[in-house]
Scaffold this active site. Sequence first.
Site, PDB file in Angstrom:
ATOM      1  N   GLY A 148      -9.542   8.147  -1.660  1.00  0.00           N
ATOM      2  CA  GLY A 148     -10.372   9.210  -1.821  1.00  0.00           C
ATOM      3  C   GLY A 148     -10.965   9.428  -0.707  1.00  0.00           C
ATOM      4  N   GLU A 155     -10.872   3.292   7.546  1.00  0.00           N
ATOM      5  CA  GLU A 155      -9.629   4.271   7.996  1.00  0.00           C
ATOM      6  C   GLU A 155     -10.486   5.468   8.643  1.00  0.00           C
ATOM      7  OE1 GLU A 155      -7.996   6.126   4.530  1.00  0.00           O
ATOM      8  OE2 GLU A 155      -6.247   7.246   5.452  1.00  0.00           O
ATOM      9  N   HIS A 198      -9.943   0.664  -0.019  1.00  0.00           N
ATOM     10  CA  HIS A 198      -9.599   1.679   1.392  1.00  0.00           C
ATOM     11  C   HIS A 198     -10.876   1.519   2.082  1.00  0.00           C
ATOM     12  CE1 HIS A 198      -6.288   3.494  -0.771  1.00  0.00           C
ATOM     13  NE2 HIS A 198      -5.849   4.134   0.320  1.00  0.00           N
ATOM     14  N   HIS A 239       0.869  -0.836   0.144  1.00  0.00           N
ATOM     15  CA  HIS A 239       0.181   0.070  -0.174  1.00  0.00           C
ATOM     16  C   HIS A 239       0.868   1.298  -0.060  1.00  0.00           C
ATOM     17  CE1 HIS A 239      -4.109   1.885   1.305  1.00  0.00           C
ATOM     18  NE2 HIS A 239      -3.186   2.572   1.017  1.00  0.00           N
TER      19      HIS A 239
HETATM   20  O1  2ND Z   1      -4.895   7.160   3.013  1.00  0.00           O
HETATM   21  C1  2ND Z   1      -5.570   7.383   1.985  1.00  0.00           C
HETATM   22  N1  2ND Z   1      -7.030   7.179   1.990  1.00  0.00           N
HETATM   23  C2  2ND Z   1      -7.652   7.562   0.820  1.00  0.00           C
HETATM   24  N2  2ND Z   1      -7.393   8.195  -0.162  1.00  0.00           N
HETATM   25  C3  2ND Z   1      -5.913   8.441  -0.461  1.00  0.00           C
HETATM   26  C4  2ND Z   1      -4.922   7.951   0.697  1.00  0.00           C
HETATM   27  N3  2ND Z   1      -3.700   8.050   0.435  1.00  0.00           N
HETATM   28  C5  2ND Z   1      -3.887   8.640  -0.994  1.00  0.00           C
HETATM   29  N4  2ND Z   1      -5.042   8.831  -1.120  1.00  0.00           N
HETATM   30  C6  2ND Z   1      -5.584   9.394  -2.579  1.00  0.00           C
HETATM   31  C7  2ND Z   1      -5.185  10.696  -2.854  1.00  0.00           C
HETATM   32  C8  2ND Z   1      -4.584  10.388  -4.162  1.00  0.00           C
HETATM   33  O2  2ND Z   1      -4.550  11.196  -5.275  1.00  0.00           O
HETATM   34  C9  2ND Z   1      -5.138   9.135  -4.725  1.00  0.00           C
HETATM   35  C10 2ND Z   1      -4.546   8.185  -5.691  1.00  0.00           C
HETATM   36  O3  2ND Z   1      -3.092   7.630  -5.296  1.00  0.00           O
HETATM   37  O4  2ND Z   1      -5.322   8.343  -3.449  1.00  0.00           O
HETATM   38 ZN    ZN Z   2      -4.016   4.811   0.897  1.00  0.00          ZN
END
Ligand code: 2ND
Ligand code: ZN
Length: 364
Positions: free
Chosen positions: A183, A213, A210, A22
Amino acid sequence: MSNITKKPTAEQVKRLPKALLHDHLDGGLRPQTIIDIAKEIGHELPTYDAAELAEWFRSSCDSGSLVLYLETFAHTVAVMQRRQDIVRVARECAVDLARDGVVYAEVRMAPELITEKGLTLAQAIEAILEGFREGEAEAKSEGNTIRVMSLLCGMRQNQLSQVVAELAVKYRDQGVVGFDIAGPEDGFPPSDQLDTFEYLRRENAHFTIHAGEAYGLPSIWEAIQLCGAERLGHGVRITDDIDFNHTPARLGRLSSYVRDRRVPLEMCPSSNIQTGVADSFAHHPLAKLAKLRFRVTINTDNRLMSATSMSREMTEMVNQCDWTFQDLQRVTINALKSAFIPFEERLSIIESVVKPQYAKISEE
Ligand SMILES: O=c1[nH]cnc2c1ncn2[C@H]1C[C@H](O)[C@@H](CO)O1
Ligand SMILES: [Zn+2]
C-alpha cells in the site's frame, strides 16, 4: 569457450528457468477474466474490450505516482470477491507464470481486500491456495513445472496486519511462506506495525517489507533495523546512500549494511518506471546495483499494470543494459537463495533446474 557471457535472444530468455519473488495476485489478472467476472457480478469497467482494458491499466499506471497507480486495483479487487473467482485468478496466475518459464514464484495478496462479499480471511486464503494448486496441475498438463507459494500482505493503511500475520503462521505448512506490508508508503512507516513484525520473529516466520519505493532511506532503515525484514520489496532508493560520482562508488553505512548482510532487493524496474523512480531500464539502478554485487533480484510487481512478464523484464535488461546469460543466471540464483522455502529445496531448484538449463540453453 563458454557462451555464458553472451547475450541471450528474447526467445531464449523465455525458455530460461526463472524465479519470481515479488508479484501481486491482484496485479496480474488476465484482462478477459476481469471482463468475464465483471459482467457476471455487474461491476462497471472503463471498457469491455480485452485489448483496450489492458491498455487502460497500463496507461493509467503511467502517472509517476504510487498513489494513483494503486487506484487501478479497485477494478481487479472488485472481481476477486467470490470464492470461485479467487480460485480462477490464482489458477490462471500459476498457468501464465509457468508459460513464461517461471519455475518458482512467491505471489502475494492482501486477503483483507477480498472479503467484501462475506468470505472470511481464512476462506480467502484457502481459495488462493486452492487456485495455485490447480494452476500447478494445469501447468504440468501443458508440460511446464512450476511451484507457486503464497505471501500474505497486510495493507499499511488498515489495522489488520496482526490478524493477517497470525494467519500467515497458521497456514505456513499449507503453502503460505511469508508476510509483507503493501500500500502507500509515504505516511505509513514500517514501524507502525512493529508489534506484528516482533510477533513474526518470535514465531520464526519469514517476512519482507515494501520499503524504499516511494519513500527513501528512513523507510529502508526502519524495515531492516527496527522491524527485522529479511528482504526489501523494491529497496531501490538505497541508491540515495551511494555516491556514484566516485570510482569505485562510495557506500554509506546503511547501503554497506544492506550489501554486507546480503539483504535481497526485490527490484521491479517496469513498476518503478511507471511510478517515477527511473525513466528507462537503461537508467534504472538495477544494473548499477548488480555491478556493485548487491543481492538484487528481478521481478514483475504487477504484470497487468505494467503490461509485463518476467521474460520482458529480463529481455529489457539484455537489450538496454547488455545483460548476458551470466547476469540473468546470477539474479535467478539470488532469488532462489532468498526464497522463503526451506534451504535444501532452494538448493535443489538451483542445482537441478537453473544451472543445467542455463548451461544447455547458453550452448545452443
Ligand atoms: O508496488 C507496490 N507498492 C505498494 N503496494 C502495492 C504495490 N503493488 C501493489 N500494491 C498493493 C495493491 C494491492 O491491492 C495490494 C495487495 O496485492 O498491494
Ligand atoms: Zn509490490
